[in-house]
Design a protein around this motif. Sequence first.
Motif, short mmCIF file in Angstrom:
data_model
loop_
_atom_site.label_atom_id
_atom_site.label_comp_id
_atom_site.label_asym_id
_atom_site.label_seq_id
_atom_site.Cartn_x
_atom_site.Cartn_y
_atom_site.Cartn_z
N SER A 1 0.85 -1.18 0.00
CA SER A 1 0.00 0.00 0.00
C SER A 1 0.89 1.23 0.00
O SER A 1 2.10 1.15 0.25
CB SER A 1 -0.90 0.00 1.24
N MET A 2 0.29 2.40 -0.25
CA MET A 2 1.05 3.64 -0.17
C MET A 2 1.51 3.92 1.26
O MET A 2 2.44 4.69 1.49
CB MET A 2 0.23 4.82 -0.70
N ILE A 3 0.88 3.28 2.23
CA ILE A 3 1.30 3.48 3.62
C ILE A 3 2.66 2.83 3.90
O ILE A 3 3.28 3.12 4.92
CB ILE A 3 0.25 2.98 4.63
N ASP A 4 3.13 1.94 2.99
CA ASP A 4 4.50 1.41 3.13
C ASP A 4 5.49 2.56 3.20
O ASP A 4 6.40 2.56 4.04
CB ASP A 4 4.86 0.52 1.93
N PHE A 5 5.30 3.52 2.31
CA PHE A 5 6.18 4.68 2.27
C PHE A 5 6.10 5.48 3.56
O PHE A 5 7.11 5.91 4.11
CB PHE A 5 5.81 5.56 1.07
N ILE A 6 4.89 5.68 4.10
CA ILE A 6 4.72 6.46 5.32
C ILE A 6 5.37 5.76 6.50
O ILE A 6 6.04 6.39 7.34
CB ILE A 6 3.21 6.69 5.59
N ILE A 7 5.21 4.44 6.58
CA ILE A 7 5.80 3.67 7.69
C ILE A 7 7.33 3.73 7.65
O ILE A 7 7.99 3.87 8.68
CB ILE A 7 5.30 2.22 7.64
N LEU A 8 7.90 3.64 6.46
CA LEU A 8 9.35 3.73 6.34
C LEU A 8 9.85 5.16 6.50
O LEU A 8 10.94 5.39 7.05
CB LEU A 8 9.79 3.18 4.97
N GLU A 9 9.05 6.12 6.07
CA GLU A 9 9.46 7.53 6.08
C GLU A 9 9.51 8.09 7.49
O GLU A 9 10.26 9.03 7.76
CB GLU A 9 8.50 8.35 5.22
N GLN A 10 8.71 7.56 8.42
CA GLN A 10 8.73 8.11 9.78
C GLN A 10 10.04 7.79 10.51
O GLN A 10 10.38 8.45 11.48
CB GLN A 10 7.55 7.59 10.59
N MET A 11 10.76 6.79 10.01
CA MET A 11 12.05 6.46 10.59
C MET A 11 13.21 7.15 9.87
O MET A 11 14.16 7.61 10.48
CB MET A 11 12.28 4.95 10.55
N THR A 12 13.11 7.22 8.55
CA THR A 12 14.16 7.82 7.71
C THR A 12 13.50 8.54 6.55
O THR A 12 12.62 7.98 5.90
CB THR A 12 15.11 6.73 7.16
N ALA A 13 13.92 9.75 6.27
CA ALA A 13 13.36 10.52 5.17
C ALA A 13 13.91 10.01 3.84
O ALA A 13 14.95 10.46 3.37
CB ALA A 13 13.67 12.01 5.34
N PHE A 14 13.22 9.05 3.25
CA PHE A 14 13.62 8.50 1.97
C PHE A 14 13.16 9.40 0.83
O PHE A 14 12.16 10.11 0.93
CB PHE A 14 13.00 7.12 1.75
N ALA A 15 13.90 9.37 -0.27
CA ALA A 15 13.44 9.90 -1.54
C ALA A 15 12.88 8.71 -2.31
O ALA A 15 13.61 7.77 -2.63
CB ALA A 15 14.59 10.55 -2.31
N VAL A 16 11.58 8.73 -2.58
CA VAL A 16 10.92 7.56 -3.13
C VAL A 16 10.61 7.76 -4.61
O VAL A 16 10.41 8.89 -5.07
CB VAL A 16 9.63 7.25 -2.34
N ILE A 17 10.57 6.66 -5.36
CA ILE A 17 10.11 6.65 -6.75
C ILE A 17 8.65 6.23 -6.71
O ILE A 17 8.33 5.14 -6.24
CB ILE A 17 10.93 5.66 -7.61
#
Length: 376
Positions: free
Chosen positions: A173-189
């Motif tokens: 889901s798009m929440i995968d990005f949110i869950i990972l982003e709260q720990m580290t500010a990723f630049a996502v594709i």
Amino acid sequence: MMRKTNPKSQSTELELDQPNIEDYLPSGHTIHQEPHGKLRLCDLLDISPTLSEAAGAIVDDSFLRCFKSIRSEPWNWNVYLFPLWCFGVVIRYLVLFPARVLLLSFGWMIFLSAFIPVHLLLKRDNSVRKNIERCLVEMICGFFVASWTGVVKYHGPRPSMRPKQVFVANHTSMIDFIILEQMTAFAVIMQKHPGWVGLLQNTILESVGCIWFNRTEAKDREIVARKLREHVQGADNNPLLIFPEGTCVNNHYSVMFKKGAFELGCTVCPVAIKYNKIFVDAFWNSRKQSFTKHLLQLMTSWAVVCDVWYLEPQNQKPGETSIEFAERVREIISQRAGLKMVPWDGYLKYSRPSPKLREGKQRNFVESVLRRLEEK
């Protein structure tokens, strides 16, 4: 882009996930040879693996299963559990949901009151602005996770900012990005989305170096590939996160990884995400549900429970192709998250099979029929 494979090896792979036709026949019935030379189902299926594959797809499609929500068995339909379930619905919708909306609104107020001045007033001091924006993005993602009562357990070392590395993860889901982003500010594709999600992509998420694409635009592939190579070379850029499946899968299967992330000539860091469906199914079917409805579903559940594993970084071995490298990393992620690997291209979800694929299937069918006739 579909990968070309040997028809024989492809049919062997597909057989691993095909159902047994006899399992779906009524009890007491079996497939056997009819006397007096009559043609029965076993003869028809024996003509060609293509027919067997088609019959199996009619009974149980292994491709579409990757993109279907698997509902749990109902447990509340009896006299003494149904009142408890109704009480739980009241608590979730009339107590938890309003509290979560207030919490998320409070988080947005803090975020916007800090992000807008920083973004507008610190344009000259690029380094300081990036650091503050990075912390603010992590903060608002934390508020999102809190609004679902997210219970997330992270395993392994936290990702760091280093050049020539890329993080790849399975996608539910798009929440995968949110869950990972709260720990580290990723630049996502990420796929370009319309509505309020697209507005966030063009403003807030672009500040952390995210890259957008459109599946329908062929030119976007070249532009994205160039941006990827430029991003991984920068020592000060946020870690790059890619979901190589290219689409959301239901967290029971893993489809083929796109090879683009594995052709950058850098270290690949696998990330495995596994959701516990005890309270809610986190899979987002974008064809049946908008992301707003998906968020409302999460916010009206008891909690979102998941595990995230940061696995050992992998490098391409000598003589290993990018496709083999991608499959090896997919196997590592699938084993850790308990996912079943299937030999499907997730982009088939958005398009019809190519003419080359259809012609190949037709050719195999004709050859098998001619071979059968020659044997007779």
